[in-house]
Design a protein around this motif. Structure first.
Motif, PDB file in Angstrom:
ATOM      1  N   GLU A 148       0.847  -1.189   0.000  1.00  0.00           N
ATOM      2  CA  GLU A 148       0.000   0.000   0.000  1.00  0.00           C
ATOM      3  C   GLU A 148       0.880   1.235   0.000  1.00  0.00           C
ATOM      4  O   GLU A 148       1.974   1.239   0.540  1.00  0.00           O
ATOM      5  CB  GLU A 148      -0.899   0.009   1.240  1.00  0.00           C
ATOM      6  N   GLY A 151      -1.116   7.452  -3.012  1.00  0.00           N
ATOM      7  CA  GLY A 151      -1.078   7.721  -4.440  1.00  0.00           C
ATOM      8  C   GLY A 151      -0.537   9.098  -4.779  1.00  0.00           C
ATOM      9  O   GLY A 151       0.250   9.261  -5.709  1.00  0.00           O
ATOM     10  N   LEU A 180       1.036   4.551 -12.376  1.00  0.00           N
ATOM     11  CA  LEU A 180       0.411   4.280 -11.078  1.00  0.00           C
ATOM     12  C   LEU A 180      -0.814   3.394 -11.204  1.00  0.00           C
ATOM     13  O   LEU A 180      -1.022   2.491 -10.381  1.00  0.00           O
ATOM     14  CB  LEU A 180       0.025   5.592 -10.395  1.00  0.00           C
ATOM     15  N   ARG A 181      -1.625   3.631 -12.224  1.00  0.00           N
ATOM     16  CA  ARG A 181      -2.810   2.791 -12.400  1.00  0.00           C
ATOM     17  C   ARG A 181      -2.413   1.333 -12.618  1.00  0.00           C
ATOM     18  O   ARG A 181      -3.054   0.422 -12.077  1.00  0.00           O
ATOM     19  CB  ARG A 181      -3.647   3.297 -13.577  1.00  0.00           C
ATOM     20  N   GLU A 184      -1.140  -0.139  -9.315  1.00  0.00           N
ATOM     21  CA  GLU A 184      -2.249  -0.425  -8.396  1.00  0.00           C
ATOM     22  C   GLU A 184      -2.965  -1.705  -8.786  1.00  0.00           C
ATOM     23  O   GLU A 184      -3.355  -2.499  -7.927  1.00  0.00           O
ATOM     24  CB  GLU A 184      -3.223   0.759  -8.381  1.00  0.00           C
ATOM     25  N   ARG A 185      -3.131  -1.940 -10.100  1.00  0.00           N
ATOM     26  CA  ARG A 185      -3.816  -3.151 -10.561  1.00  0.00           C
ATOM     27  C   ARG A 185      -3.041  -4.418 -10.215  1.00  0.00           C
ATOM     28  O   ARG A 185      -3.612  -5.458  -9.952  1.00  0.00           O
ATOM     29  CB  ARG A 185      -4.000  -3.108 -12.087  1.00  0.00           C
ATOM     30  N   ALA A 187      -0.591  -4.721  -7.797  1.00  0.00           N
ATOM     31  CA  ALA A 187       0.125  -4.627  -6.525  1.00  0.00           C
ATOM     32  C   ALA A 187       0.218  -5.970  -5.816  1.00  0.00           C
ATOM     33  O   ALA A 187       1.187  -6.249  -5.121  1.00  0.00           O
ATOM     34  CB  ALA A 187      -0.533  -3.606  -5.616  1.00  0.00           C
TER      35      ALA A 187
END
Length: 200
Positions: A148, A151, A180-181, A184-185, A187
Motif C-alpha cells: 500500500e 497515491g 500508477l494505475r 495499483e492493478r 500490486a
C-alpha cells in the motif's frame, strides 16, 4: 561480471544505457503492456520517440548480452540493494530483481514497499559501482513497488523522477498516472513482465 545463480551467463554491465534516449520507454512501458487501459502509453511520454525505443530495445533484449543494472547500498544499510537483470533467453524473456548485498542469497525479490524502495533509491552513500542518480534508481526499481502507498505522494515522486531523466513536462503527468494505475492493478500480483516491444 558474475552473478550468483547465473553461472557464466552473458551478463554485462548496463548502467551506461540508462542515460540513452529510449531507455525509460523500454523499461517503463513494459509495466503498461497488459492492454487494460483505454489510452495506450507511447515512448514519447518518457523521452525520445519510437525509433529511439526500438533501437535501444535491440541492445536491451539481446540474447547474447544480458544488461545488468546495479542499484547498490553500503553494507549495513537497512534495506538490501537490488540488481536488475534483463534475462534474455530466446524463449523465456524476463526481468529479474536480485538482492544486491553480500550474504543475501540468490533468490528473487518479488516486491518492495514504498518505504523500502525510497530507502534504496535515496541511499546517501551508494556503492561506486552501479546507478548513482536518485531518479534513475527510483525508476529502475518502480516495477517492484507493492503493498500500500499514498497515491499522491508516489505520483509526485514519479513525476519529479521522470522530469529529471528527460521526460517531457507536458506529458509527464499522464505518464505518471498511467504507471500508477498499472502498479495499483498488479500490486498483489507477480511482478514479472515482458517487453511490449519484443512481443512479450
Amino acid at each position: 561480471m558474475l552473478i550468483e545463480g547465473y553461472g557464466h551467463g552473458p551478463v554485462v554491465a548496463g548502467e551506461s544505457l540508462v542515460g540513452r534516449r529510449g531507455f525509460w520507454a523500454n523499461h517503463l512501458l513494459a509495466m503498461c503492456g497488459d492492454g487494460t487501459c483505454a489510452e495506450r502509453a507511447v515512448p514519447e511520454w518518457f523521452g525520445g520517440d519510437g525509433a529511439d525505443a526500438d533501437a535501444l530495445a535491440e541492445v536491451l533484449f539481446d540474447p547474447e548480452q544480458w544488461p545488468v543494472f546495479r542499484v547498490l547500498v553500503p553494507d549495513g544499510h537497512p534495506v538490501s540493494g537490488v540488481v536488475v537483470v534483463y534475462r534474455n533467453l530466446v524463449d523465456e524473456f524476463g526481468v529479474d530483481h536480485l538482492p544486491g548485498g553480500p550474504g543475501t542469497g540468490a533468490g528473487l525479490i518479488s516486491g518492495l514497499s514504498w518505504q523500502q524502495l525510497i530507502r534504496v533509491a535515496e541511499c546517501t552513500e551508494p556503492s561506486a559501482e552501479g546507478v548513482q542518480d536518485v531518479s534513475g534508481r527510483l525508476l529502475l526499481l518502480l516495477p517492484l513497488l507493492s503493498g500500500e502507498w499514498s497515491g499522491d505522494l508516489v505520483r509526485e515522486r514519479i513525476v519529479a523522477a521522470l522530469v529529471a531523466v528527460g521526460a517531457p513536462e507536458y506529458t509527464v503527468g499522464r505518464a505518471a498516472g498511467h504507471l500508477l494505475r498499472h502498479l495499483e492493478r498488479r500490486a498483489l500480483h507477480d511482478s514479472g513482465w515482458g517487453s511490449p516491444l519484443s512481443g512479450g
